[in-house]
Design an enzyme around this catalytic site. Structure first.
Site, PDB file in Angstrom:
ATOM      1  N   GLY A 184      24.436  52.353  30.549  1.00 21.32           N
ATOM      2  CA  GLY A 184      25.073  53.499  30.987  1.00 21.32           C
ATOM      3  C   GLY A 184      25.780  53.912  30.213  1.00 21.32           C
ATOM      4  N   ALA A 185      24.831  54.028  28.591  1.00 24.90           N
ATOM      5  CA  ALA A 185      26.000  54.442  27.724  1.00 24.90           C
ATOM      6  C   ALA A 185      25.580  55.930  27.554  1.00 24.90           C
ATOM      7  CB  ALA A 185      26.038  54.012  26.229  1.00 24.90           C
TER       8      ALA A 185
ATOM      9  N   TYR B  50      28.979  48.600  56.797  1.00 24.99           N
ATOM     10  CA  TYR B  50      28.109  48.501  55.842  1.00 24.99           C
ATOM     11  C   TYR B  50      29.314  49.880  55.450  1.00 24.99           C
ATOM     12  CZ  TYR B  50      27.288  51.053  51.065  1.00 24.99           C
ATOM     13  OH  TYR B  50      27.236  51.125  50.070  1.00 24.99           O
TER      14      TYR B  50
END
Length: 333
Positions: free
Chosen positions: A53-54, A209
């Site tokens: 996730g850079a 959920y």
């Protein structure tokens, strides 16, 4: 479905506990410290790191600061076009920086396996694995492998990635005689999982959920994963540590699924409680690079100091159950 009021109360509750304390603590750093400050004077030359996730948020700053300290950074990103732009920016700011971009979609086990295979084929060493990427509080969706998306992306993808690259890390540590470090970016939201902690039998239950609690569940799993990994690595006598952390509340694109009501509520208190991106990346960079953390494993960090997570993370049976459950899910694919 939760109302806007319920969502804002749940997510702001941990923020309220994190009002910045300007006094420095054991490490000498605080919530106001930046990633550059916590790594000042550290020479990372010869180290190789993967940062998932850079290409956005604190992942960009994490990659930049590691590169600034001499680390060869491999940006594992879903969007390689965005990753290439970030790489270009880093190289402009840090002449001579060693940065590569590789495609990784954590919600797809096939993509994780492809990434790991290509990484190993490249013959690269691996000293630091920073499991940073994540999604937050999205509506109920299933991954490509038909697993609830937040659990699949935030926990399971990183679990599989770590598992596939662990031998590479062990070899690198042994050959370089340098400590390897695995860093799981969790969150204070781990305190707000479902009442039972991890809903092993209801991972895909859409009827019950909760976007916030599912996020909390995935972040709890990040801590449990790091703790069980630390235990196993210790037992094996391997010179690799595994820790988890809370980066702080940062306004990044993780908040994209929240509505305008929550955005306004967060904005109203942001100047008091929300960190800048350089401050948000600090704890990750501290745990990954600072010499003070040498030999420290199985801990949870916040504001570049060891912090106290929820009591549930000390449940070694739960951590082992999650490990076995995750192994079964990834092996079945």
């Amino acid at each position: 479905m939760q109302s806007s009021n319920q969502i804002s109360t749940e997510i702001l509750r941990p923020l309220k506990k994190k009002i910045p304390n300007k006094s420095q603590r054991a490490s000498g750093f605080s919530s106001r410290s930046t990633a550059e400050e916590v790594t000042h004077g550290v020479d990372g030359t010869g180290l190789t790191a993967i940062v998932t996730g850079a290409s956005s948020g604190i992942g960009v700053e994490t990659a930049r600061v590691l590169a600034l300290r001499g680390v060869h950074v491999v940006m594992a990103v879903r969007n390689t076009g965005a990753g290439a732009k970030v790489k270009e920016d880093i190289v402009k700011q840090v002449p001579g920086a060693k940065v590569d971009v590789m495609e990784l979609e954590l919600s797809s086990m096939e993509s994780v396996r492809k990434f790991a295979s290509e990484y190993k084929s490249a013959g690269l060493p691996l000293n630091l694995l920073i499991n940073n990427a994540g999604i937050m509080a999205c509506p109920f969706m299933l991954s490509k492998d038909n697993i609830e998306l937040q659990f699949a992306t935030n926990h399971l993808g990183h679990f599989l990635l770590t598992k596939l690259l662990l031998d590479t890390m062990k070899n690198t540590s042994r050959e370089s005689k340098r400590e390897g470090r695995i860093v799981n970016v969790s969150s204070e939201a781990h305190r707000y999982s479902y009442p039972e902690g991890v809903r092993f039998d209801k991972i895909n239950d859409e009827s019950s959920y909760s976007s916030i609690r599912a996020y909390g569940q995935s972040k709890l799993c990040n801590v449990l994963h790091a703790n069980e990994l630390a235990k196993q690595l210790k037992e094996d006598g391997v010179n690799i540590t595994a820790n988890s952390l809370h980066p702080g509340a940062i306004m990044t694109n993780l908040w994209g699924y929240f509505n305008s009501y929550l955005a306004g509520a967060v904005g109203a208190v942001a100047k008091y409680m929300v960190k800048s991106v350089p401050q948000g990346a600090a704890t990750t960079c501290y745990v990954a690079l600072n010499p003070q953390v040498a030999g420290v494993t199985g801990e949870y960090f916040s504001d570049s100091n060891i912090a106290k997570p929820i009591e549930l993370v000390k449940d070694t049976e739960l951590a082992k159950k999650l490990w076995d459950f995750s192994t079964k899910l990834t092996d079945s694919q």
